[in-house]
Design a protein around this motif. Structure first.
Motif, mmCIF file in Angstrom:
data_model
loop_
_atom_site.group_PDB
_atom_site.id
_atom_site.type_symbol
_atom_site.label_atom_id
_atom_site.label_comp_id
_atom_site.label_asym_id
_atom_site.label_seq_id
_atom_site.Cartn_x
_atom_site.Cartn_y
_atom_site.Cartn_z
ATOM 1 N N ALA A 207 3.469 -4.123 3.190
ATOM 2 C CA ALA A 207 4.449 -4.753 4.070
ATOM 3 C C ALA A 207 5.422 -3.724 4.631
ATOM 4 O O ALA A 207 5.815 -3.795 5.800
ATOM 5 N N VAL A 208 5.819 -2.756 3.814
ATOM 6 C CA VAL A 208 6.714 -1.692 4.278
ATOM 7 C C VAL A 208 6.030 -0.862 5.361
ATOM 8 O O VAL A 208 6.636 -0.550 6.392
ATOM 9 N N LYS A 209 4.782 -0.531 5.157
ATOM 10 C CA LYS A 209 4.035 0.236 6.159
ATOM 11 C C LYS A 209 3.955 -0.536 7.473
ATOM 12 O O LYS A 209 4.170 0.019 8.554
ATOM 13 N N ALA A 210 3.672 -1.836 7.396
ATOM 14 C CA ALA A 210 3.573 -2.656 8.603
ATOM 15 C C ALA A 210 4.925 -2.794 9.296
ATOM 16 O O ALA A 210 4.998 -2.883 10.526
ATOM 17 N N CYS A 211 5.985 -2.798 8.513
ATOM 18 C CA CYS A 211 7.334 -2.894 9.076
ATOM 19 C C CYS A 211 7.711 -1.631 9.837
ATOM 20 O O CYS A 211 8.295 -1.702 10.922
ATOM 21 N N LEU A 212 7.369 -0.476 9.275
ATOM 22 C CA LEU A 212 7.883 0.789 9.784
ATOM 23 C C LEU A 212 6.942 1.519 10.735
ATOM 24 O O LEU A 212 7.372 2.373 11.498
ATOM 25 N N GLU A 213 5.656 1.188 10.692
ATOM 26 C CA GLU A 213 4.673 1.889 11.510
ATOM 27 C C GLU A 213 3.937 0.900 12.420
ATOM 28 O O GLU A 213 3.826 -0.273 12.115
ATOM 29 N N GLY A 214 3.431 1.388 13.517
ATOM 30 C CA GLY A 214 2.685 0.528 14.424
ATOM 31 C C GLY A 214 3.591 -0.250 15.351
ATOM 32 O O GLY A 214 4.800 -0.019 15.440
ATOM 33 N N GLU A 215 2.999 -1.203 16.049
ATOM 34 C CA GLU A 215 3.738 -1.982 17.038
ATOM 35 C C GLU A 215 4.617 -3.036 16.381
ATOM 36 O O GLU A 215 4.331 -3.505 15.280
ATOM 37 N N ILE A 216 5.678 -3.383 17.082
ATOM 38 C CA ILE A 216 6.492 -4.524 16.676
ATOM 39 C C ILE A 216 5.752 -5.774 17.129
ATOM 40 O O ILE A 216 5.539 -5.981 18.328
ATOM 41 N N ALA A 222 8.509 -8.315 9.675
ATOM 42 C CA ALA A 222 9.623 -7.406 9.412
ATOM 43 C C ALA A 222 9.721 -6.278 10.430
ATOM 44 O O ALA A 222 10.746 -5.606 10.517
ATOM 45 N N SER A 223 8.667 -6.068 11.217
ATOM 46 C CA SER A 223 8.710 -5.004 12.225
ATOM 47 C C SER A 223 9.806 -5.234 13.255
ATOM 48 O O SER A 223 10.303 -4.281 13.862
ATOM 49 N N ILE A 224 10.211 -6.488 13.435
ATOM 50 C CA ILE A 224 11.256 -6.786 14.425
ATOM 51 C C ILE A 224 12.599 -6.183 14.020
ATOM 52 O O ILE A 224 13.486 -5.998 14.860
ATOM 53 N N LEU A 225 12.752 -5.835 12.759
ATOM 54 C CA LEU A 225 14.003 -5.217 12.307
ATOM 55 C C LEU A 225 14.259 -3.895 13.006
ATOM 56 O O LEU A 225 15.404 -3.446 13.110
ATOM 57 N N ARG A 226 13.201 -3.257 13.515
ATOM 58 C CA ARG A 226 13.357 -1.987 14.219
ATOM 59 C C ARG A 226 14.076 -2.157 15.556
ATOM 60 O O ARG A 226 14.494 -1.170 16.164
ATOM 61 N N GLN A 227 14.275 -3.387 16.003
ATOM 62 C CA GLN A 227 15.018 -3.626 17.237
ATOM 63 C C GLN A 227 16.529 -3.657 17.000
ATOM 64 O O GLN A 227 17.302 -3.676 17.958
ATOM 65 N N HIS A 228 16.938 -3.668 15.749
ATOM 66 C CA HIS A 228 18.365 -3.740 15.431
ATOM 67 C C HIS A 228 18.970 -2.344 15.429
ATOM 68 O O HIS A 228 18.324 -1.376 15.039
ATOM 69 N N SER A 239 7.212 1.714 -3.118
ATOM 70 C CA SER A 239 7.104 0.958 -1.866
ATOM 71 C C SER A 239 6.854 1.848 -0.653
ATOM 72 O O SER A 239 6.451 1.362 0.408
ATOM 73 N N ILE A 240 7.059 3.172 -0.786
ATOM 74 C CA ILE A 240 6.761 4.088 0.331
ATOM 75 C C ILE A 240 5.367 4.705 0.211
ATOM 76 O O ILE A 240 4.966 5.523 1.037
ATOM 77 N N SER A 241 4.605 4.310 -0.786
ATOM 78 C CA SER A 241 3.374 5.025 -1.141
ATOM 79 C C SER A 241 2.272 4.961 -0.086
ATOM 80 O O SER A 241 1.356 5.791 -0.115
ATOM 81 N N LEU A 242 2.342 4.018 0.847
ATOM 82 C CA LEU A 242 1.305 3.911 1.874
ATOM 83 C C LEU A 242 1.773 4.401 3.245
ATOM 84 O O LEU A 242 1.022 4.336 4.219
ATOM 85 N N LEU A 243 2.991 4.899 3.333
ATOM 86 C CA LEU A 243 3.490 5.410 4.609
ATOM 87 C C LEU A 243 2.750 6.686 5.000
ATOM 88 O O LEU A 243 2.144 7.356 4.161
#
Length: 261
Positions: A207-216, A222-228, A239-243
């Motif tokens: 979930a962390v990887k999907a939030c922080l990487e790729g398209e919103i 959770a990827s929408i948080l990158r718009q804030h 939790s960072i192990s797949l980044l």
């Protein structure tokens, strides 16, 4: 988006609580009161414990809302978010102005209109969030509604979300987990002045990887948080192990990184 990484949940929780407490004190100092939104779930224990022990907060000047609640679950049930917040926040601080979501209201539509009006009546100073194993924020499971401006919604919970609740031991079997819930909308979450996101554990790595990487996109809510413009995400080594390796290395070596949208 500021990413901060810690080696254990206790240290992570204390650091997140320090930022949260500062935001609450600052709001009270500037405007005489603070308005917060708070999350629930197993990932929040250390954070809330440290926050409730933070000095110098006049909790009588704090107005609180929460992100979500099951529909049809008794408020006395161990899985009730109202019970969680009473046990882990309100009873320890003396917050009096807490707008609990009522998943057992006889008229859910009227209850939602009421709490929606209350939360939208003034800016939220800081919102505390988690990210679910399926990438949800609040109970906005994929595909999440990124469009509606309604502050609170009635949503259907997907199987992955419901299984997580069993995995965290709030329920003994998925058949006991309600299929519907009240959730703060993604757009309402983004209206908070500051977002603080607590996401430890290996089970959250995807979930962390999907939030922080790729398209919103709505399939990674959770990827929408990158718009804030003012969001801090508290992570741990697991939790960072797949980044991606570059970001993972930066976080490991520097304990933080800034992610630009």
């Amino acid at each position: 988006m500021l990413l901060r990484v810690f080696h254990d949940k206790a240290t992570l929780g204390r650091a997140a609580a320090e930022q949260a407490a500062n935001a609450i004190r600052r709001a009270i100092g500037c405007q005489g009161h603070a308005r917060i939104v708070t999350a629930t779930g197993a990932a929040q224990f250390e954070f809330l414990d440290a926050l409730t022990k933070s000095p110098g907060i006049d909790w009588t000047k704090v107005e609180a809302f929460h992100l979500d609640e099951y529909i049809g679950l008794p408020a006395s049930h161990p899985g009730s978010f109202q019970k969680f917040l009473k046990d882990n926040l309100a009873s320890k601080t003396g917050i009096e102005d807490f707008h609990y979501l009522d998943g057992n209201a006889s008229d859910l539509s009227a209850a939602l209109r009421d709490v929606s009006g209350q939360v939208a009546s003034a800016p939220i100073d800081i919102a505390f969030l988690g990210i679910g194993e399926n990438g949800h924020i609040a109970f906005n499971d994929p595909p999440a509604d990124f469009v509606t401006e309604d502050p609170y919604l009635i949503v259907n919970l997907d199987e992955a979300c419901r299984r997580q609740q069993v995995g965290e031991a709030w329920f003994t079997d998925i058949s006991q987990v309600p299929e519907r819930a009240i959730s703060m909308s993604a757009r309402q979450i983004l209206k908070a002045r500051e977002l603080l996101v607590v996401v430890p554990d290996q089970r959250k790595a995807r979930a962390v990887k999907a939030c922080l990487e790729g398209e919103i996109n709505p399939m990674a809510p959770a990827s929408i948080l990158r718009q804030h413009s003012n969001v801090t995400v508290y992570l741990d080594d697991k939790s960072i192990s797949l980044l991606n390796p570059v970001l993972q290395r930066t976080l490991t070596e520097q304990s933080q990184a800034v992610l630009h949208s």
